[in-house]
Design a protein around this motif. Sequence first.
Motif, mmCIF file in Angstrom:
data_model
loop_
_atom_site.group_PDB
_atom_site.id
_atom_site.type_symbol
_atom_site.label_atom_id
_atom_site.label_comp_id
_atom_site.label_asym_id
_atom_site.label_seq_id
_atom_site.Cartn_x
_atom_site.Cartn_y
_atom_site.Cartn_z
ATOM 1 N N ASP A 95 25.744 8.249 35.744
ATOM 2 C CA ASP A 95 25.245 7.464 36.866
ATOM 3 C C ASP A 95 26.376 6.840 37.678
ATOM 4 O OD1 ASP A 95 22.624 8.030 36.295
ATOM 5 O OD2 ASP A 95 22.199 6.129 35.292
ATOM 6 N N SER B 99 29.060 -3.293 35.154
ATOM 7 C CA SER B 99 28.069 -3.345 34.086
ATOM 8 C C SER B 99 27.861 -4.790 33.668
ATOM 9 C CB SER B 99 28.528 -2.518 32.882
ATOM 10 O OG SER B 99 27.605 -2.604 31.816
ATOM 11 N N ASN C 32 22.814 -7.315 36.983
ATOM 12 C CA ASN C 32 21.777 -6.294 36.874
ATOM 13 C C ASN C 32 20.454 -6.787 37.455
ATOM 14 O OD1 ASN C 32 19.300 -5.902 35.128
ATOM 15 N ND2 ASN C 32 20.387 -4.035 34.562
ATOM 16 N N ASP D 265 25.111 -2.057 39.752
ATOM 17 C CA ASP D 265 25.081 -1.836 38.309
ATOM 18 C C ASP D 265 24.064 -0.728 38.082
ATOM 19 O OD1 ASP D 265 24.653 -1.788 35.598
ATOM 20 O OD2 ASP D 265 24.443 -3.953 35.366
ATOM 21 N N THR E 148 22.476 0.307 35.682
ATOM 22 C CA THR E 148 21.328 0.006 34.820
ATOM 23 C C THR E 148 20.169 -0.571 35.627
ATOM 24 O OG1 THR E 148 22.135 -2.216 34.251
ATOM 25 C CG2 THR E 148 22.811 -0.386 32.820
ATOM 26 N N GLN F 102 17.111 1.533 35.666
ATOM 27 C CA GLN F 102 16.182 1.337 34.559
ATOM 28 C C GLN F 102 15.221 0.202 34.868
ATOM 29 O OE1 GLN F 102 18.340 0.846 30.853
ATOM 30 N NE2 GLN F 102 19.848 2.406 31.416
#
Length: 289
Positions: free
Chosen positions: A79, A110, A122, A138, A140, A143
């Motif tokens: 990613d 991150s 995030n 970020d 993530t 998600q």
Amino acid sequence: MTFNPDADISGHRTRRPGRTAAIAGGGVGLLGILALLAGPLLGIDLTGLLGGGTQGGAAPESGSTVLACDTGEDANTQDDCRMAGAQVLLDDYWEKHVDGYVPPQLYVFSGQTSTQCGTASNSVGPFYCPPEQGVYIDPTFFQVMRQQFGASAGELAQLYIVGHEWGHHIQNITGVMEQHPNNGTGPDSNSVRTELQADCYAGAWLADAAGLTDDAGVPYLEEPTEAQIEDALNAAFAVGDDHIQEQAGFNNPESWTHGSSAQRQGWFASGYQNGLGSCDTFSVDGARL
């Protein structure tokens, strides 16, 4: 939208933040206003983006490092490298369309990192920091989009999100943010018009992205499939103000800062189908947004 495995993205400038240093008195421009308005809407704490008084925020120092991403295959499997590949494509595209284009710096981090606009994390999601002309992501967060907003957040959707933040940089360096400052919330507000224009810019870029090539003439991207285009539209739907509010059990258009799901999809599609010339959201009557 899948990268060609053999494409060369080794010339990217995408960095991972290193140490940070405090910056006193840094303004946050449009970002701080949007953060203040969007925080209660999204149910997340964005106060770290606001700073205050003379405290200011922080900016990455030279300790940041360039990501180790060299090929389209890296972008397909990682990613963070996908973000690096997007940076190469975005710079290539906007250099052709903005005279005197000055690229932003893309930081892939991150957890959290410090910026001149405060702490990026995030939970805040991708954002553009005008004072330092920096885009922060970020990976993530994708998600989070799947888990909290019901988005599929696949490859093309991720590129749409990066392209949207780049759109804010274009608005900054071309004077759009200065010409159309924040005037509050609501479906006809400058905040909504700013966000919808960034969606349109992202669509225009993605429509041309498959035609961009590396120095050896290898296309960076394969042509998008219908399923991938639907994925990007799904991401635009998921981050609409009405969709986010309805998940919390209400819908108040007068508090909108980003536009409805239908508006965000519509302006992304306008850019994708009709190009940059269709992205003037500020001259459109509010009823037609």
